[in-house]
Scaffold this motif. Structure first.
Motif, PDB file in Angstrom:
ATOM      1  N   LEU A 159      -6.210   6.197 -49.918  1.00 38.10           N
ATOM      2  CA  LEU A 159      -6.127   4.757 -49.767  1.00 38.10           C
ATOM      3  C   LEU A 159      -6.002   4.069 -51.116  1.00 38.10           C
ATOM      4  O   LEU A 159      -6.580   4.506 -52.107  1.00 38.10           O
ATOM      5  CB  LEU A 159      -7.377   4.235 -49.050  1.00 38.10           C
ATOM      6  CG  LEU A 159      -7.688   4.853 -47.686  1.00 38.10           C
ATOM      7  CD1 LEU A 159      -8.925   4.191 -47.099  1.00 38.10           C
ATOM      8  CD2 LEU A 159      -6.512   4.740 -46.743  1.00 38.10           C
ATOM      9  N   THR A 160      -5.276   2.968 -51.118  1.00 37.58           N
ATOM     10  CA  THR A 160      -5.149   2.174 -52.335  1.00 37.58           C
ATOM     11  C   THR A 160      -6.456   1.422 -52.586  1.00 37.58           C
ATOM     12  O   THR A 160      -7.293   1.277 -51.673  1.00 37.58           O
ATOM     13  CB  THR A 160      -4.014   1.153 -52.198  1.00 37.58           C
ATOM     14  OG1 THR A 160      -4.396   0.190 -51.194  1.00 37.58           O
ATOM     15  CG2 THR A 160      -2.708   1.823 -51.808  1.00 37.58           C
ATOM     16  N   ARG A 162      -6.918  -1.730 -52.765  1.00 41.72           N
ATOM     17  CA  ARG A 162      -7.007  -2.848 -51.817  1.00 41.72           C
ATOM     18  C   ARG A 162      -7.391  -2.364 -50.435  1.00 41.72           C
ATOM     19  O   ARG A 162      -8.205  -2.996 -49.741  1.00 41.72           O
ATOM     20  CB  ARG A 162      -5.665  -3.590 -51.767  1.00 41.72           C
ATOM     21  CG  ARG A 162      -5.641  -4.717 -50.735  1.00 41.72           C
ATOM     22  CD  ARG A 162      -6.729  -5.752 -51.013  1.00 41.72           C
ATOM     23  NE  ARG A 162      -6.406  -6.578 -52.155  1.00 41.72           N
ATOM     24  CZ  ARG A 162      -7.271  -7.361 -52.775  1.00 41.72           C
ATOM     25  NH1 ARG A 162      -8.543  -7.380 -52.383  1.00 41.72           N
ATOM     26  NH2 ARG A 162      -6.906  -8.104 -53.803  1.00 41.72           N
ATOM     27  N   GLU A 163      -6.847  -1.224 -50.003  1.00 43.57           N
ATOM     28  CA  GLU A 163      -7.206  -0.681 -48.698  1.00 43.57           C
ATOM     29  C   GLU A 163      -8.679  -0.287 -48.665  1.00 43.57           C
ATOM     30  O   GLU A 163      -9.353  -0.453 -47.642  1.00 43.57           O
ATOM     31  CB  GLU A 163      -6.308   0.509 -48.369  1.00 43.57           C
ATOM     32  CG  GLU A 163      -4.872   0.095 -48.051  1.00 43.57           C
ATOM     33  CD  GLU A 163      -3.884   1.230 -48.127  1.00 43.57           C
ATOM     34  OE1 GLU A 163      -2.699   0.981 -47.863  1.00 43.57           O
ATOM     35  OE2 GLU A 163      -4.288   2.376 -48.462  1.00 43.57           O
ATOM     36  N   VAL A 166     -10.647  -3.416 -48.122  1.00 42.95           N
ATOM     37  CA  VAL A 166     -10.576  -3.815 -46.711  1.00 42.95           C
ATOM     38  C   VAL A 166     -11.468  -2.916 -45.866  1.00 42.95           C
ATOM     39  O   VAL A 166     -12.169  -3.384 -44.961  1.00 42.95           O
ATOM     40  CB  VAL A 166      -9.114  -3.773 -46.217  1.00 42.95           C
ATOM     41  CG1 VAL A 166      -9.046  -3.955 -44.695  1.00 42.95           C
ATOM     42  CG2 VAL A 166      -8.280  -4.856 -46.913  1.00 42.95           C
ATOM     43  N   SER A 189      -1.690 -10.115 -44.523  1.00 38.09           N
ATOM     44  CA  SER A 189      -1.890  -9.072 -45.526  1.00 38.09           C
ATOM     45  C   SER A 189      -3.012  -8.134 -45.111  1.00 38.09           C
ATOM     46  O   SER A 189      -2.907  -6.908 -45.270  1.00 38.09           O
ATOM     47  CB  SER A 189      -2.204  -9.701 -46.883  1.00 38.09           C
ATOM     48  OG  SER A 189      -2.449  -8.702 -47.850  1.00 38.09           O
ATOM     49  N   VAL A 190      -4.092  -8.695 -44.561  1.00 44.84           N
ATOM     50  CA  VAL A 190      -5.188  -7.861 -44.075  1.00 44.84           C
ATOM     51  C   VAL A 190      -4.702  -6.953 -42.951  1.00 44.84           C
ATOM     52  O   VAL A 190      -5.011  -5.759 -42.910  1.00 44.84           O
ATOM     53  CB  VAL A 190      -6.372  -8.721 -43.611  1.00 44.84           C
ATOM     54  CG1 VAL A 190      -7.428  -7.856 -42.908  1.00 44.84           C
ATOM     55  CG2 VAL A 190      -6.995  -9.468 -44.778  1.00 44.84           C
ATOM     56  N   LYS A 192      -1.760  -5.774 -42.421  1.00 46.12           N
ATOM     57  CA  LYS A 192      -0.942  -4.694 -42.974  1.00 46.12           C
ATOM     58  C   LYS A 192      -1.815  -3.611 -43.590  1.00 46.12           C
ATOM     59  O   LYS A 192      -1.559  -2.414 -43.420  1.00 46.12           O
ATOM     60  CB  LYS A 192       0.023  -5.249 -44.023  1.00 46.12           C
ATOM     61  CG  LYS A 192       1.143  -6.095 -43.433  1.00 46.12           C
ATOM     62  CD  LYS A 192       2.023  -6.678 -44.533  1.00 46.12           C
ATOM     63  CE  LYS A 192       3.104  -7.567 -43.946  1.00 46.12           C
ATOM     64  NZ  LYS A 192       3.940  -8.207 -45.009  1.00 46.12           N
ATOM     65  N   ASN A 193      -2.870  -4.022 -44.308  1.00 47.49           N
ATOM     66  CA  ASN A 193      -3.769  -3.044 -44.914  1.00 47.49           C
ATOM     67  C   ASN A 193      -4.529  -2.254 -43.857  1.00 47.49           C
ATOM     68  O   ASN A 193      -4.712  -1.035 -43.993  1.00 47.49           O
ATOM     69  CB  ASN A 193      -4.750  -3.750 -45.857  1.00 47.49           C
ATOM     70  CG  ASN A 193      -4.162  -4.053 -47.208  1.00 47.49           C
ATOM     71  OD1 ASN A 193      -4.026  -3.173 -48.059  1.00 47.49           O
ATOM     72  ND2 ASN A 193      -3.787  -5.299 -47.434  1.00 47.49           N
ATOM     73  N   ALA A 196      -2.258   0.239 -42.338  1.00 51.61           N
ATOM     74  CA  ALA A 196      -2.011   1.332 -43.280  1.00 51.61           C
ATOM     75  C   ALA A 196      -3.181   2.305 -43.300  1.00 51.61           C
ATOM     76  O   ALA A 196      -2.988   3.530 -43.368  1.00 51.61           O
ATOM     77  CB  ALA A 196      -1.757   0.766 -44.679  1.00 51.61           C
ATOM     78  N   ILE A 197      -4.405   1.769 -43.241  1.00 54.24           N
ATOM     79  CA  ILE A 197      -5.598   2.618 -43.207  1.00 54.24           C
ATOM     80  C   ILE A 197      -5.573   3.509 -41.966  1.00 54.24           C
ATOM     81  O   ILE A 197      -5.791   4.726 -42.042  1.00 54.24           O
ATOM     82  CB  ILE A 197      -6.876   1.758 -43.232  1.00 54.24           C
ATOM     83  CG1 ILE A 197      -7.043   1.085 -44.604  1.00 54.24           C
ATOM     84  CG2 ILE A 197      -8.108   2.597 -42.901  1.00 54.24           C
ATOM     85  CD1 ILE A 197      -8.082  -0.015 -44.622  1.00 54.24           C
TER      86      ILE A 197
END
Length: 222
Positions: A159-160, A162-163, A166, A189-190, A192-193, A196-197
């Motif tokens: 995970l990045t 930012r991820e 989140v 944006s949240v 999308k994160n 992605a998670i």
């Protein structure tokens, strides 16, 4: 407002047990049906009273239960016999071992909170409401400690930053809107994160899996 949530409390320390009972009864949201002192009494009270939620200490020494895991073992027994009963386990341990032991059969209707949350009525009520409706909660302090120790090292599937931020907020049980406010992001944006998670952790879009807590557990599990 609907009917109050019916709860059974279990703690071997009388003063803690009665203090928690009185704290909850200051709220119109919870009715304490019984307060008991050990795991056997807890199982009996659940069988007789069929509460909506159990709030139990993790440790209740004595009897036939695994030492140090009495509350967790009782939680598993309760859920096996009464799948609709939500469970809040209160613990003095921030070690992941205990949280992962509670969630080893699934996350639905389960919460793991550190005992210092008991003094914060809003925190405790939030966990009770969550498990009563089938949701899940992990204490943010447990997640913070684990995230600090977890080694990512930039692999393709990791995970990045930012991820990870989140994911920490997800562990608080916060909605996407609340996460957006906490991290000063847009809701889109949240979203999308969060997606992605879920993708990186291989969590399918299933209505019967609480993916937010599952995401935390999947990422932190050794």
């Amino acid at each position: 407002m609907g009917e109050p949530i019916r709860a059974v409390l279990a703690d071997d320390h009388y003063l803690v047990r009665e203090g928690t009972r009185r704290l909850l009864e200051t709220s119109s949201e919870v009715t304490v049906a019984a307060a008991v002192g050990d795991a056997d009494q807890l199982l009996d009270a659940v069988r007789r009273l069929r509460p909506d939620v159990v709030v139990t200490d993790i440790r209740m020494p004595g009897g036939r239960w695994r030492q140090g895991f009495e509350g967790i073992d009782a939680a598993h027994r309760v859920r096996a016999a009464h799948p609709g009963v939500g469970i809040v386990v209160l613990s003095q341990y921030s070690d992941a071992l205990f949280a992962l032991e509670l969630f080893k059969h699934g996350t639905e209707g389960l919460a793991y909170l550190l005992k210092d949350r008991v003094g914060d009525l809003d925190e405790l009520l939030g966990a009770i409401r969550a498990v009563a409706s089938g949701g899940s909660v992990i204490d943010p302090k447990v997640v913070e400690g684990l995230m600090a120790r977890h080694d990512v090292r930039g692999e393709p599937e990791s995970l990045t930053p930012r991820e990870r931020d989140v994911l920490r907020e997800m562990a608080h049980g916060r909605s996407n809107g609340a996460i957006a406010r906490a991290l000063h992001l847009s809701v889109s944006s949240v979203e999308k994160n969060v997606n992605a998670i879920f993708t990186k952790l291989g969590l399918e879009n299933s209505g019967d899996v609480h993916r937010r807590v599952a995401a935390v557990l999947a990422y932190l599990r050794p």
